[in-house]
Design a protein around this motif. Structure first.
Motif, PDB file in Angstrom:
ATOM      1  N   LEU A 102       0.807  -1.220   0.000  1.00  0.00           N
ATOM      2  CA  LEU A 102       0.000   0.000   0.000  1.00  0.00           C
ATOM      3  C   LEU A 102       0.837   1.266   0.000  1.00  0.00           C
ATOM      4  CD1 LEU A 102      -2.935  -0.746   2.464  1.00  0.00           C
ATOM      5  CD2 LEU A 102      -2.848  -0.944  -0.010  1.00  0.00           C
ATOM      6  N   GLN A 103       2.104   1.147   0.462  1.00  0.00           N
ATOM      7  CA  GLN A 103       2.914   2.364   0.539  1.00  0.00           C
ATOM      8  C   GLN A 103       3.657   2.661  -0.754  1.00  0.00           C
ATOM      9  OE1 GLN A 103       4.657   2.855   4.707  1.00  0.00           O
ATOM     10  NE2 GLN A 103       3.600   0.881   4.841  1.00  0.00           N
ATOM     11  N   ASP A 104       3.481   1.800  -1.756  1.00  0.00           N
ATOM     12  CA  ASP A 104       3.935   2.116  -3.107  1.00  0.00           C
ATOM     13  C   ASP A 104       3.183   3.379  -3.544  1.00  0.00           C
ATOM     14  OD1 ASP A 104       4.048   2.304  -5.921  1.00  0.00           O
ATOM     15  OD2 ASP A 104       4.380   0.139  -6.111  1.00  0.00           O
ATOM     16  N   PRO A 105       3.897   4.433  -3.961  1.00  0.00           N
ATOM     17  CA  PRO A 105       3.207   5.683  -4.323  1.00  0.00           C
ATOM     18  C   PRO A 105       2.124   5.486  -5.385  1.00  0.00           C
ATOM     19  CG  PRO A 105       5.592   6.005  -4.288  1.00  0.00           C
ATOM     20  CD  PRO A 105       5.361   4.540  -4.068  1.00  0.00           C
ATOM     21  N   ARG A 106       2.290   4.490  -6.236  1.00  0.00           N
ATOM     22  CA  ARG A 106       1.264   4.252  -7.262  1.00  0.00           C
ATOM     23  C   ARG A 106      -0.034   3.719  -6.648  1.00  0.00           C
ATOM     24  NH1 ARG A 106       3.436  -0.183 -10.633  1.00  0.00           N
ATOM     25  NH2 ARG A 106       4.135  -0.782  -8.554  1.00  0.00           N
ATOM     26  N   ALA A 107       0.073   3.186  -5.434  1.00  0.00           N
ATOM     27  CA  ALA A 107      -1.106   2.601  -4.788  1.00  0.00           C
ATOM     28  C   ALA A 107      -1.863   3.616  -3.940  1.00  0.00           C
ATOM     29  CB  ALA A 107      -0.676   1.420  -3.913  1.00  0.00           C
ATOM     30  N   ASN A 108      -1.469   4.887  -4.032  1.00  0.00           N
ATOM     31  CA  ASN A 108      -2.121   5.923  -3.213  1.00  0.00           C
ATOM     32  C   ASN A 108      -3.624   5.974  -3.523  1.00  0.00           C
ATOM     33  OD1 ASN A 108      -3.095   8.479  -2.237  1.00  0.00           O
ATOM     34  ND2 ASN A 108      -0.953   9.080  -1.969  1.00  0.00           N
ATOM     35  N   LEU A 109      -4.429   5.699  -2.518  1.00  0.00           N
ATOM     36  CA  LEU A 109      -5.883   5.563  -2.738  1.00  0.00           C
ATOM     37  C   LEU A 109      -6.565   6.897  -3.023  1.00  0.00           C
ATOM     38  CD1 LEU A 109      -6.875   2.865  -0.081  1.00  0.00           C
ATOM     39  CD2 LEU A 109      -6.264   2.572  -2.482  1.00  0.00           C
ATOM     40  N   THR A 110      -5.824   7.993  -2.838  1.00  0.00           N
ATOM     41  CA  THR A 110      -6.387   9.294  -3.181  1.00  0.00           C
ATOM     42  C   THR A 110      -6.331   9.517  -4.694  1.00  0.00           C
ATOM     43  OG1 THR A 110      -5.574  10.107  -1.075  1.00  0.00           O
ATOM     44  CG2 THR A 110      -6.272  11.763  -2.658  1.00  0.00           C
ATOM     45  N   SER A 111      -5.275   8.995  -5.308  1.00  0.00           N
ATOM     46  CA  SER A 111      -5.078   9.287  -6.729  1.00  0.00           C
ATOM     47  C   SER A 111      -5.199   8.060  -7.629  1.00  0.00           C
ATOM     48  CB  SER A 111      -3.703   9.928  -6.919  1.00  0.00           C
ATOM     49  OG  SER A 111      -2.724   9.159  -6.250  1.00  0.00           O
ATOM     50  N   LEU A 112      -5.429   6.901  -7.040  1.00  0.00           N
ATOM     51  CA  LEU A 112      -5.583   5.668  -7.811  1.00  0.00           C
ATOM     52  C   LEU A 112      -6.597   5.912  -8.936  1.00  0.00           C
ATOM     53  CD1 LEU A 112      -4.503   2.766  -7.457  1.00  0.00           C
ATOM     54  CD2 LEU A 112      -6.563   2.250  -6.141  1.00  0.00           C
ATOM     55  N   ALA A 113      -6.174   5.671 -10.197  1.00  0.00           N
ATOM     56  CA  ALA A 113      -7.003   6.169 -11.305  1.00  0.00           C
ATOM     57  C   ALA A 113      -7.808   5.105 -12.028  1.00  0.00           C
ATOM     58  CB  ALA A 113      -6.119   6.922 -12.291  1.00  0.00           C
ATOM     59  N   HIS A 114      -7.273   3.922 -12.182  1.00  0.00           N
ATOM     60  CA  HIS A 114      -7.932   2.986 -13.100  1.00  0.00           C
ATOM     61  C   HIS A 114      -8.801   1.950 -12.388  1.00  0.00           C
ATOM     62  CE1 HIS A 114      -5.804   4.887 -16.316  1.00  0.00           C
ATOM     63  NE2 HIS A 114      -4.677   4.738 -15.657  1.00  0.00           N
ATOM     64  N   THR A 115      -9.221   2.281 -11.182  1.00  0.00           N
ATOM     65  CA  THR A 115     -10.100   1.380 -10.445  1.00  0.00           C
ATOM     66  C   THR A 115     -11.475   2.029 -10.317  1.00  0.00           C
ATOM     67  OG1 THR A 115      -9.164   2.395  -8.469  1.00  0.00           O
ATOM     68  CG2 THR A 115      -8.306   0.236  -9.079  1.00  0.00           C
TER      69      THR A 115
END
Ligand SMILES: *[C@@H]1O[C@H](CO)[C@@H](O)[C@H](O)[C@H]1NC(C)=O
Ligand SMILES: *[C@@H]1O[C@H](CO)[C@@H](O)[C@H](O)[C@H]1NC(C)=O
Ligand SMILES: *[C@@H]1O[C@H](CO)[C@@H](O)[C@H](O)[C@H]1NC(C)=O
Length: 351
Positions: A51-64
């Motif tokens: 979850l701490q992978d910056p790509r996994a940031n739930l604020t900016s997660l885009a393709h879900t």
């Protein structure tokens, strides 16, 4: 001339907006409790649960279908996050995979405390409503996750699991799955086996997967509302709930493409003359009613069931059989024997 060609469409648009406004007003105090969201599965697939992978940031997660801004826009006040592991883990590492998905849900709450509040009961849901957070609960998707063990079921409960769906897309030794109805899988238990029989009296939480909604790849919001209408007709408005399956399905109806769209569905029900109380029921009150009844039942002092599933009903050769009568006793196992021998040799050498 006020009744010119553009008048009635304009009236229609204004009324539509009015229903949408009413829906939002209702949802300020009664946000939606959704019964099923597979974001944790996406977190596993995309980021191996890091979850701490910056790509996994739930604020900016885009393709879900799900991220924090979409949850906010959708007035989501509580979510049963799915701890899902596919059927190919059955009789293998299903329990481990399930535990890891429960862990990632707990870590979501830990990492985003301003958004998620992990709770396990109706009191907790109401508290999250008051604090403007998303109450986060655990649902386990598919009976294969407990590996036919009531002990595992109870241990998952202690970890926060508050529902287990009977099956995903595979039979368990105690319940047949939906593919039996399509002819793809063979019937084994004819529904539930004796071991699998449980009491009913719950809620129908509607899944939004296009193929389930319309039996085709395309569907729309109006057809989802048709399903809600149908359940209301058959079982009453008090039996209707929502379990969108966002991030667990590949195709969603037009108008319901992500978790921000729940107010549009509430508006559609108002347009269909559901009362405000009925709409509140669908959004949250029906689930809270059932959840509270379940909590009442679970607070009764009743001894936990201890009878194991018959050994012969379990599959897979990697399974041990400790505890079943006829299973090798501790002293006769090769490992124990070897250890005893080694100890004996050690002792003899010292003499
Ligand atoms: C996610 O991104 C936001 C905005 O960039 C940032 O404020 C926040 O700290 C990040 N959260 C995590 C857990 O990385
Ligand atoms: C609800 O859960 C909380 C922990 O999240 C616990 O402290 C509380 O006692 C529970 N309430 C009831 C009524 O079980
Ligand atoms: C939804 O889909 C059905 C079936 O294709 C169609 O009859 C109906 O007009 C659609 N409704 C809207 C509002 O698009």
């Amino acid at each position: 001339m006020w009744a010119s060609w553009w008048f009635w469409p304009l009236v229609a648009v204004c009324i539509a907006d009015q229903f949408r406004d009413t829906a939002e007003r209702i949802m300020q105090s009664t946000p939606v409790i959704d019964g099923h969201n597979d974001l944790p599965w996406q977190l596993l697939k995309l980021f191996n649960n890091q979850l701490q992978d910056p790509r996994a940031n739930l604020t900016s997660l885009a393709h879900t279908h799900t991220n924090i801004p979409k949850l906010r826009a959708g007035f989501v006040g509580a979510q049963f996050w799915s701890a899902y592991t596919p059927c190919d883990t059955q009789n293998k590492d299903a329990v481990k995979r399930t535990l890891e998905q429960i862990d990632v849900i707990h870590r979501m709450c830990w990492l985003y405390p301003e958004t998620f509040l992990c709770v396990t009961n109706s009191t907790g849901i109401r508290q999250a409503f008051r604090e403007g957070k998303v109450a986060s609960l655990v649902g386990v998707e598919g009976g294969h996750s407990i590996d036919s063990s009531l002990g595992v079921l109870r241990a998952l409960y202690h970890l926060g699991m508050r529902y287990l769906t009977l099956t995903h897309s595979c039979n368990t030794p105690w319940a047949d799955n939906w593919l039996v109805d399509t002819g793809v899988d063979e019937a084994r238990s004819q529904g539930l086996s004796l071991f699998g029989q449980k009491q009913t009296g719950s809620l129908v939480m509607v899944n939004f997967y296009s193929d389930y909604v319309s039996c085709r790849a395309e569907a729309n919001l109006s057809q989802v509302a048709d399903h809600l209408d149908h359940i209301k007709k058959v079982a009453g408005a008090g039996a209707v709930g929502l379990g969108g399956d966002y991030d667990g399905v590949s195709r969603l109806p037009s108008g319901l493409k992500d978790v921000s769209k729940y107010p549009d569905l509430a508006a559609e029900l108002l347009r269909r003359q559901w009362t405000e109380a009925e709409v509140k029921g669908v959004l949250a009150d029906n689930l809270l009613r059932v959840f509270e009844a379940v909590e009442q039942a679970s607070s009764h002092t009743q001894a936990p069931g201890e009878e194991p599933i018959p050994l012969g009903q379990l599959e897979a050769s990697c399974r041990t059989s400790y505890g079943y009568s006829g299973a090798p006793s501790l002293h006769l196992q090769p490992g124990t024997l070897l250890a005893s021998l080694a100890l004996l040799v050690l002792c003899l050498c010292r003499l």
